[in-house]
Design a protein around this motif. Sequence first.
Motif, PDB file in Angstrom:
ATOM      1  N   GLU A  19      39.612  39.205  31.365  1.00 16.09           N
ATOM      2  CA  GLU A  19      40.689  38.543  32.116  1.00 16.09           C
ATOM      3  C   GLU A  19      41.183  39.436  33.252  1.00 16.09           C
ATOM      4  O   GLU A  19      41.463  38.954  34.354  1.00 16.09           O
ATOM      5  N   GLU A  23      41.086  38.379  37.154  1.00 11.52           N
ATOM      6  CA  GLU A  23      42.326  38.415  37.928  1.00 11.52           C
ATOM      7  C   GLU A  23      42.172  39.287  39.174  1.00 11.52           C
ATOM      8  O   GLU A  23      42.591  38.917  40.274  1.00 11.52           O
ATOM      9  N   GLN A  26      40.089  37.465  41.695  1.00 13.89           N
ATOM     10  CA  GLN A  26      40.837  36.336  42.259  1.00 13.89           C
ATOM     11  C   GLN A  26      41.872  36.820  43.261  1.00 13.89           C
ATOM     12  O   GLN A  26      42.000  36.265  44.353  1.00 13.89           O
ATOM     13  N   LEU A  27      42.629  37.849  42.912  1.00 13.33           N
ATOM     14  CA  LEU A  27      43.654  38.374  43.814  1.00 13.33           C
ATOM     15  C   LEU A  27      43.056  38.905  45.098  1.00 13.33           C
ATOM     16  O   LEU A  27      43.682  38.832  46.155  1.00 13.33           O
ATOM     17  N   GLU A  37      32.730  33.865  37.922  1.00 13.07           N
ATOM     18  CA  GLU A  37      33.946  34.091  37.124  1.00 13.07           C
ATOM     19  C   GLU A  37      33.578  34.200  35.650  1.00 13.07           C
ATOM     20  O   GLU A  37      34.068  35.077  34.947  1.00 13.07           O
ATOM     21  N   ARG A  41      34.082  37.503  33.216  1.00 16.91           N
ATOM     22  CA  ARG A  41      34.871  37.387  31.989  1.00 16.91           C
ATOM     23  C   ARG A  41      34.080  37.834  30.757  1.00 16.91           C
ATOM     24  O   ARG A  41      34.670  38.271  29.772  1.00 16.91           O
ATOM     25  N   ALA A  92      43.835  46.243  37.433  1.00 19.95           N
ATOM     26  CA  ALA A  92      44.884  45.258  37.165  1.00 19.95           C
ATOM     27  C   ALA A  92      45.891  45.253  38.311  1.00 19.95           C
ATOM     28  O   ALA A  92      46.197  46.304  38.887  1.00 19.95           O
ATOM     29  N   SER A  93      46.421  44.088  38.621  1.00 18.57           N
ATOM     30  CA  SER A  93      47.377  43.981  39.731  1.00 18.57           C
ATOM     31  C   SER A  93      48.579  44.902  39.517  1.00 18.57           C
ATOM     32  O   SER A  93      49.055  45.537  40.460  1.00 18.57           O
TER      33      SER A  93
END
Length: 163
Positions: A19, A23, A26-27, A37, A41, A92-93
Amino acid sequence: MADYEIRPPRGDEFAALGELTVEAYQLGGLLEDVSYEDELRDVSRRAEHTELLAAVDVSGRLLGSVAVVRPGTKYAEISRPGELEFRMLAVASAAQGRGIGEALTRAVLGRARELGAGRVVLCSLDRMRIAHRLYERIGFHRLPERDWQPFPNTTLIAYGYDL
């Protein structure tokens, strides 16, 4: 001193890493293809064919990951004998700007040295300018002769780091 470590992920962390990777892509506006995708995953499958590294903070929170790929294996795209490749670098964002991407990239370089590789290579979407700046700052150089297009209108540009 960093408040995180780089280590192989545990199996119970694979779903969360999947995930996190989706993410991050995608960001970055990098996911146009749903089938990719699904591949991002599927960390369990990736773990069968690559060596995974994860950045994990002191509380156990996953911050990022990367797949280390040997030439001639299922996930290899541009590596040749004597080289090590990496793919699917993701941060990670919430961890952006903390040096996680650089730490993971340097961990790949360290792993390549341990394995006796002469060069580390990667390919990156041509529009991933932030990643390109990171690679160039670390010392990667362009390998334009290895640029390629896996799909129409999708150009991957190659970089190398000589050890």
